[in-house]
Scaffold this motif. Structure first.
Motif, short mmCIF file in Angstrom:
data_model
loop_
_atom_site.label_atom_id
_atom_site.label_comp_id
_atom_site.label_asym_id
_atom_site.label_seq_id
_atom_site.Cartn_x
_atom_site.Cartn_y
_atom_site.Cartn_z
N MET A 65 0.83 -1.22 0.00
CA MET A 65 0.00 0.00 0.00
C MET A 65 0.86 1.25 0.00
N ALA A 66 1.97 1.18 0.75
CA ALA A 66 2.84 2.35 0.87
C ALA A 66 3.73 2.53 -0.36
N GLY A 67 3.76 1.52 -1.22
CA GLY A 67 4.66 1.59 -2.37
C GLY A 67 6.11 1.38 -1.96
N VAL A 68 6.32 0.74 -0.82
CA VAL A 68 7.68 0.46 -0.33
C VAL A 68 8.01 -0.99 -0.67
N PRO A 69 9.14 -1.25 -1.33
CA PRO A 69 9.49 -2.65 -1.65
C PRO A 69 9.53 -3.50 -0.38
N VAL A 70 8.87 -4.64 -0.43
CA VAL A 70 8.79 -5.52 0.73
C VAL A 70 9.76 -6.68 0.56
N VAL A 71 10.51 -6.97 1.63
CA VAL A 71 11.48 -8.06 1.62
C VAL A 71 10.99 -9.11 2.62
N PRO A 72 10.30 -10.16 2.16
CA PRO A 72 9.87 -11.18 3.11
C PRO A 72 11.07 -12.02 3.52
N VAL A 73 11.27 -12.17 4.82
CA VAL A 73 12.43 -12.90 5.32
C VAL A 73 11.97 -14.28 5.78
N PRO A 74 12.62 -15.34 5.29
CA PRO A 74 12.20 -16.68 5.71
C PRO A 74 12.10 -16.78 7.22
#
Ligand code: MCA
Ligand code: AMP
Length: 465
Positions: A65-74
């Motif tokens: 929503m924020a347009g911020v790249p999301v880094v999902p961490v295992p």
């Protein structure tokens, strides 16, 4: 809009998402995610400790929503892997309900689902903006960050919805990890884009699939193999509409057993973190065991030989599969040379998978070109990363890691080690404690020497049974 279910007029107040024993409506997800979005807006990237929880869904949607790249961490990443991902991605913050109990290079904040959103809604970012940075293994070195744009994700999900007749009337059920394309992009963002109910079972256990009430079920072959070995759970899936398998080859005996027990012929689809899903069986098409179907809308595929020349599409000749289309990634983060090396001229992505294509367009994945990329339980693991970790142990002089065929995991990680009095279990624990749990060797063989050729290069094929 990337996630229409969360925008405009909200469908209703009913349960839209269940993760484990927690539930939320679209409105609750939207409001909680808006609070996260307001908190992180403007950050270069945000990391999310992606446990199987509603907090993970809210945090990731908040980032989008924020347009911020999301880094999902295992969720099971050990300290070495965590440090690499958090540093390499440039994430400003790690959102984590329970912070991993190790020193971290960036600040950690809990996912506050009660935080109010900004008074003015944040405008939808452009389609070319990076939505996700997913870390995935290469043959050597540490995992690379794969940049996926909003457009690639939206396009890929729409093509799958078309191929599978996936609609808001479906209930999607699965229990896959929320940090890879399968469980996160298809398994969460897919439900939010289509606007269908999602039941995440927490863990992918057969009995949980049996009681989830899914019409559409996603699993990696290891999960389908466990379901096929559990007739009570398998029979409970008979009322479903579609069983989908992907991330690794579905063994033909598992396909056949599922058909006997559930009455369904599973749909198989093929993809990669870098390309999203590119080839799939269609709901109204032929479901041939051992085959992954036809290219999705907008995707072109081709087979080439070692010299880059076309290989006949006769269902028998094998070549490297290359793919092109709007779902391809935008590059490896900060690695222009690796990005370039992964493409052939004309925008074709070299998958590294070896395949055949029939005259009817049916694709069959035969294997991988490199022995150094392992698929175990649907997870992609680079032999080099595990070897480097073994070599970091003071009692290890040489190490070679291979993927050995395994009836349930597809491949099992096996290490051959020349060491100085170190025990096999100590090495398994050493890797498990630093990388992700699923990257640990299941077996370590202590040997006097590794097989090498005259040039001194390790002959890994000699280590395979
Ligand atoms: C699990 N255990 C642990 C840990 N994790 N113990 C200590 N520390 C940990 N971190 C324990 C469990 O509690 C369990 O114990 C035992 O280990 C075995 O757990 P299980 O999860 O069943 O392990 P497994 O057999 O190794 O796993 C099979 C799996 C898993 C569940 C199918 O491999 C999996 O989730 N795979 C999905 C991978 C995936 O999503 N790939 C998609 C990549 P006990 O037995 O006592 O309970 S995306 C992709 O490939 C592309 C784009 C595509 O095409 O989709
Ligand atoms: P990952 O990047 O973790 O998504 O792994 C991608 C790899 O998974 C591909 O390059 C293939 O080797 C493998 N893969 C994915 N789906 C299938 C499938 N249906 N059949 C065979 N291999 C698959």
């Amino acid at each position: 809009m990337l996630l229409p279910a969360l925008g405009g007029a909200l469908p209703d107040q009913r349960e839209a998402i269940r993760v484990g024993d927690q539930t939320a409506s679209w409105e609750q997800i939207r409001d909680a995610a808006a609070g996260i979005a307001g908190r992180i807006a403007g950050a270069p990237a945000v990391a999310v400790h992606a446990t199987a929880s509603l907090d993970t869904v809210v945090a990731i949607v908040g980032g989008l929503m924020a347009g911020v790249p999301v880094v999902p961490v295992p969720a099971d990443a050990g300290p070495v892997e965590l440090a690499h991902i958090l540093t390499d991605s440039g994430a400003a913050l790690l959102l984590a309900q329970t912070p991993p109990p190790v020193p971290l290079p960036i600040p950690v904040e809990p996912v506050d689902r009660a935080r109010p959103g900004p008074s003015t809604p944040i405008a939808e970012p452009p389609g070319t903006a990076t939505a996700l940075i997913l870390y995935t293994s290469g043959t050597t070195g540490a995992p690379k960050g794969v940049l996926l744009t909003r457009d690639a994700i939206g396009y890929g999900l729409d093509a799958l919805a078309e191929a599978w007749a996936w609609t808001p009337d479906d209930t999607l059920a699965h229990g896959l990890p929320l940090y890879h394309v399968h469980g996160l992009v298809l398994g969460v963002l897919g439900a939010l884009r289509v606007g269908c109910r999602l039941v995440h079972t927490g863990r992918p256990h057969p009995d949980r699939y049996a009681t989830a009430g899914g019409t559409l079920l996603f699993g990696v072959p290891t999960v389908w193999s466990r379901i096929a070995a559990d007739p009570v759970s398998a029979r409970a899936l008979a009322p479903a509409r579609l069983l989908v398998s992907g991330s690794a080859p579905l063994p033909v005996p598992v396909f056949d057993r599922l058909r006997e027990l559930t009455g369904h012929r599973p749909v198989e689809r093929y993809g990669m973190t870098e390309t999203l899903i590119t080839v799939s069986t269609r709901v109204d098409g032929e479901r041939r065991p051992g085959h992954v179907g036809l290219p999705l809308r907008g995707i072109a595929t081709r087979l080439v030989d070692d010299a880059g020349q076309p290989v006949p599409e006769d269902g028998e000749s094998i070549g490297e599969l290359q793919v092109r289309g709007p779902t391809l990634f935008a590059g490896y983060l900060g690695m222009p040379e690796a990005t370039e090396a992964s493409h052939a001229p004309g925008g074709w992505f070299r998958t590294g998978d070896v395949a055949t294509v029939g005259p009817d367009g049916q694709h069959r994945i035969v294997g991988r070109a490199s022995i150094d990329l392992i698929k175990s339980g649907g997870y992609r693991i680079g032999a080099g990363e595990v070897e480097n970790m073994l070599l970091a142990h003071p009692g290890v002089r040489e190490a070679a890691v291979v993927g050995v065929p395994h009836p349930e995991l597809g491949q099992e990680i096996v290490a051959y080690v020349v060491g100085d009095g170190v025990a096999a279990q100590a090495l398994i624990d050493f890797v498990a404690g630093r990388l992700s749990w699923h990257k640990r060797p299941r077996q370590v063989h202590l040997v006097d020497a590794l097989p090498r050729n005259a040039m001194g290069k390790v002959q890994k094929r000699q280590l395979l049974p």
